[in-house]
Design an enzyme around this catalytic site. Structure first.
Site, PDB file in Angstrom:
ATOM      1  N   HIS A   1       1.800 -12.016   1.043  1.00  5.38           N
ATOM      2  CA  HIS A   1       1.990 -11.403  -0.389  1.00  5.38           C
ATOM      3  C   HIS A   1       3.161 -10.472  -0.166  1.00  5.38           C
ATOM      4  O   HIS A   1       3.664 -10.380  -1.299  1.00  5.38           O
ATOM      5  CB  HIS A   1       0.881 -10.501  -0.254  1.00  5.38           C
ATOM      6  CG  HIS A   1       0.918  -9.141   0.237  1.00  5.38           C
ATOM      7  ND1 HIS A   1       0.234  -8.793   1.459  1.00  5.38           N
ATOM      8  CD2 HIS A   1       1.365  -7.863  -0.198  1.00  5.38           C
ATOM      9  CE1 HIS A   1       0.488  -7.613   1.861  1.00  5.38           C
ATOM     10  NE2 HIS A   1       1.069  -7.050   0.843  1.00  5.38           N
TER      11      HIS A   1
ATOM     12  N   GLU B   1       9.222 -10.273  -1.591  1.00  4.78           N
ATOM     13  CA  GLU B   1       9.492  -9.078  -2.271  1.00  4.78           C
ATOM     14  C   GLU B   1      11.029  -8.795  -1.895  1.00  4.78           C
ATOM     15  O   GLU B   1      11.773  -8.326  -2.535  1.00  4.78           O
ATOM     16  CB  GLU B   1       8.771  -7.823  -1.362  1.00  4.78           C
ATOM     17  CG  GLU B   1       8.678  -6.732  -2.103  1.00  4.78           C
ATOM     18  CD  GLU B   1       8.477  -6.598  -3.366  1.00  4.78           C
ATOM     19  OE1 GLU B   1       8.891  -5.694  -4.318  1.00  4.78           O
ATOM     20  OE2 GLU B   1       8.138  -7.696  -4.033  1.00  4.78           O
ATOM     21  N   ASP B   2      11.321  -9.193  -0.505  1.00  4.06           N
ATOM     22  CA  ASP B   2      12.652  -8.801   0.241  1.00  4.06           C
ATOM     23  C   ASP B   2      13.876  -9.691  -0.450  1.00  4.06           C
ATOM     24  O   ASP B   2      14.803  -9.690  -0.322  1.00  4.06           O
ATOM     25  CB  ASP B   2      12.820  -8.664   1.344  1.00  4.06           C
ATOM     26  CG  ASP B   2      11.672  -7.944   1.996  1.00  4.06           C
ATOM     27  OD1 ASP B   2      11.519  -6.892   1.310  1.00  4.06           O
ATOM     28  OD2 ASP B   2      11.266  -8.270   3.144  1.00  4.06           O
TER      29      ASP B   2
ATOM     30  N   ASP C   1     -26.505  17.132  -7.691  1.00  4.96           N
ATOM     31  CA  ASP C   1     -26.817  15.537  -7.629  1.00  4.96           C
ATOM     32  C   ASP C   1     -25.736  14.967  -6.490  1.00  4.96           C
ATOM     33  O   ASP C   1     -25.147  14.000  -6.763  1.00  4.96           O
ATOM     34  CB  ASP C   1     -26.830  14.909  -8.946  1.00  4.96           C
ATOM     35  CG  ASP C   1     -25.557  15.252  -9.587  1.00  4.96           C
ATOM     36  OD1 ASP C   1     -24.852  16.013  -9.319  1.00  4.96           O
ATOM     37  OD2 ASP C   1     -25.425  14.424 -10.531  1.00  4.96           O
TER      38      ASP C   1
HETATM   39 MN    MN Z   1       2.146  -5.118   0.577  1.00 10.36          MN
END
Ligand code: MN
Length: 715
Positions: free
Chosen positions: A72, A76-77, A259
């Site tokens: 995942h 990203e990079d 409660d």
């Molecule tokens: Mn992650």
């Protein structure tokens, strides 16, 4: 740190046919991409995707989900290309990993907290595959579990975002364990003191509480048994954050939160539920106004149960829910009982069904042995009618699906819409009729003095854009009609030796306006422009004496006749107007079939130009009117003619030129040459009427060496 083998074992347990090879390859690939990267905790980065995959495996998700969990963060990079990922792991995995990456790249500033609901919807709308959301949850969950390693100033912000955005989504999707864990961890960082206070207090009398739960449960159980009611009694702790929330919203001290533990009695039949309620109320005094009968009146989401609060055996308040097994199933299978009940919101029927269905999917995946079937079920469209886009300043706007930059512009402001000349989506120029997508950042370019285009009506989706554009066109048409009407009046008055301009200031004119039932003179003039009344009708009011009226009328009739005749032969219609003089411009000489536009000329009606005529582009646009060729013109009819002539060079060319000069088509032609008598030519030509034919024949007669031309009886 969880090991890949633990994950593989877990998956094999619930799905022996899982593609373990895919997961192993994803693991090796992820390890390579993240090699050398370190988490803030000091652990190798790989530990994060591994933990995420572990959470997903723990939820009994399919092999593609677990593989996607391992992968995942690889996009990203930017070290890995989308193409490479698709080639190695297939389009399905790529689609999910891309979806998670897209969600990770959404950046929300804290000023957007009030838009939390929009952000939640946006995230759900972007996740077109339920697994994208589930992986995002697993990712967020692990990041929250390791939040202590995050830089201090970031912790509270991340926790707040989790609380505002992710926990509510988990709640709606019915994944309560994730919701509660996210809330408790966030709570710990947002209100550390409160969190520790509650934690300490619950710990302190944990044993006492356990004893308390047992004793209350025993009392209830015994009471039911003695009445012969078979039932199950449950006592449950609430999680920290919900206790805190209760203290906060009801302004209670910890000791007053009655409660922290709730009880539930589950029976077989509905009558038994009421019987049980009677027993409880006989046993302990009910608290007024705390009783709710959701069995007789189910909630909109079909949730059914009896709720009551009583003063318990130790003088404390006890919250008790009573329902059948079936009702308990419905409540659990998440027709969003928690969501609607806790958040107290009304339920959107459609979304509710979708959420219930998703929870069902998440809980019952064991039933999806066939991967194809599972695939069909994970594609989601939670908001089929809506999209969510960003303004350049990061505000979120909801639009109907298919909405365009023009809709967006009108949503911002009517003026932005009216003056909109272009749009950028995610920094790139796009045509104004492009459909926007959820997550797009939309920037509208405006030009002062620019006007809406009628064409926009063909693609705008919002009511606001449509009505604003229509309004603008209407105003514009009124201006044009007023301008046109004024010209028509001035001209008609002048022909009758009256001065419209000086008359318009008189009381007499005011009376005429009133007589026609208009509010203002401009209104009346506009209606002349629209063709609703004629200038001659107005003039009629100014011509006083009855006898004179008679003769004037006949002049007027002749005038009307002339104007109408002129119009018909012109073959041009000015939109919405009957009586108007039409002239064709000399500069561009439009002919039928040309795209044309009209220009209101002072005192001379409307001049027709070709649409792209350079002269008209220089003229003031507010005097332009829409015109079109009159399609109601009589059709043309074929007529056969015979021409007798002495033969000569160029004869045929001259005759055809003559015919086409009259805008007539030659449908058929045939010539017979005879040494003695010259040439006989037969033509079938298209004419509009006899006048037209007469003109053509008379001109052909003038061609050199033509003896005679006749119309032949049609065969
Ligand atoms: Mn992650």
């Amino acid at each position: 740190m969880i090991r890949i083998n633990d994950i593989l074992d877990k998956i094999t347990d619930f799905n022996p046919e899982a593609d373990l090879d895919l997961i192993e390859r994803a693991y090796v690939y992820s390890a390579r991409v993240h090699d050398g990267q370190v988490r803030l905790s000091g652990e190798p980065y790989l530990s994060h995707p591994l933990e995420v995959a572990g959470i997903l495996a723990g939820m009994n998700l399919d092999d593609v989900s677990v593989a996607s969990g391992l992968l995942h963060d690889v996009l990203e990079d930017g070290h890995v290309s989308v193409d490479e990922l698709g080639e190695m792991f297939g389009q399905e995995t790529l689609h999910i990993v891309s979806g998670v990456t897209k969600l990770s790249r959404l950046k929300f500033s804290s000023s957007q907290a009030r838009q939390a609901e929009s952000i939640r919807k946006m995230i759900l709308a972007m996740a077109d595959d339920i697994r994208v959301i589930l992986i995002k949850f697993a990712d967020r969950l692990h990041n929250m579990r390791t939040l202590e390693f995050q830089k201090e100033h970031k912790r509270a912000r991340i926790a707040q975002e989790t609380m505002d955005i992710y926990a509510p989504i988990a709640s709606r999707l019915g994944i309560y364990w994730i919701k509660q864990e996210l809330e408790d961890i966030s709570f710990q960082y947002i209100e550390p003191e409160e969190f520790n206070r509650i934690k300490k207090r619950i710990r302190k009398d944990k044993d006492a509480r356990k004893e308390y739960v047992e004793s209350v449960r025993d009392i209830i159980q015994k009471e039911m048994d003695s009445a012969g009611l078979k039932c199950l009694v449950k006592g449950r702790y609430k999680h920290f954050y919900s206790i805190y929330n209760k203290m906060l919203t009801q302004n209670l001290d910890f000791e007053e939160v009655y409660d922290i533990i709730g009880f539930r009695i589950i029976l077989d039949t509905t009558p038994q539920c009421y019987e049980a309620l009677g027993l409880i109320h006989a046993l302990w005094q009910p608290v007024a106004k705390k009783f709710k009968d959701y069995i007789a009146v189910p909630k909109a989401n079909m949730y059914q149960s009896l709720h009551t609060t009583v003063i318990g055996p130790f003088g404390e308040r006890v919250e008790i829910q009573i329902r059948t097994k079936e009702m308990d199933e419905v409540a659990k299978s998440g027709i969003a009982a928690h969501w609607s009940y806790k958040e107290g919101k009304s339920i959107d029927e459609k979304a509710n069904t979708a959420y219930a269905w998703i929870q069902n999917l998440v809980e019952n995946q064991e039933n999806f042995r066939d991967p194809g079937e599972f695939m069909e079920n994970v594609r989601i469209d939670l908001f089929p009618d809506e999209i969510y886009v960003f303004t350049p300043r990061g505000e979120i706007k909801a639009l109907p699906k298919g909405a365009t930059p023009v809709d967006f512009a009108y949503l911002i402001h009517s003026e932005v819409g009216n003056q909109c000349t272009g749009a950028k989506v995610n920094g790139r120029m796009i045509p104004l009729n492009t459909s926007l997508n959820t997550g797009d950042t939309v920037e509208v370019m405006t030009t002062k003095g620019h006007n809406p285009s009628k064409d926009w009506l063909n693609f705008v989706k919002t009511v606001k854009a449509r009505s604003r554009i229509r309004h603008w066109i209407k105003t514009q048409e009124k201006e044009r009609s007023t301008s046109l009407g004024r010209e028509m009046c001035e001209k008609a008055f002048r022909k009758n030796n009256l001065n419209f301009i000086s008359l318009s200031k008189t009381e007499e004119m005011k009376a005429v306006v009133k007589e026609f039932n208009f509010k203002t003179l401009d209104d009346m003039i506009a209606h002349v422009g629209y063709g609703k009344i004629t200038p001659l009708q107005i003039i009629g009011k100014f011509t006083a004496t009855p006898e004179k009226h008679e003769s004037d009328e006949s002049i007027l009739n002749r005038l009307i006749g002339r104007v109408k005749k002129k119009k018909t032969s012109d073959g041009v219609v000015v939109k919405g107007i009957d009586d108007i003089l039409i002239r064709f411009s000399k500069c561009c000489q439009p002919v039928p079939g040309d795209q044309i536009t009209g220009y209101i000329t002072r005192g001379r009606g409307v001049t027709i130009h070709r649409y792209n005529c350079t002269n008209i582009l220089k003229l003031s646009p507010e005097r332009r009117v829409e015109v079109e060729w009159d399609k109601t013109l009589p059709e043309t009819y074929p007529v056969k003619i015979r021409i007798r002539s002495q033969d000569r060079f160029g004869l045929l060319a001259d005759i055809t030129a003559t015919i086409s000069k009259h805008s007539s088509n030659i449908i058929h032609a045939n010539t017979e040459t005879n040494e003695d008598t010259g040439v006989n030519m037969y033509f079938t030509i298209a004419v509009e009427d006899t006048e037209h034919l007469k003109r053509i024949l008379s001109d052909i007669r003038k061609v050199k060496y033509v003896h005679d031309v006749i119309r032949l009886a049609s065969s």
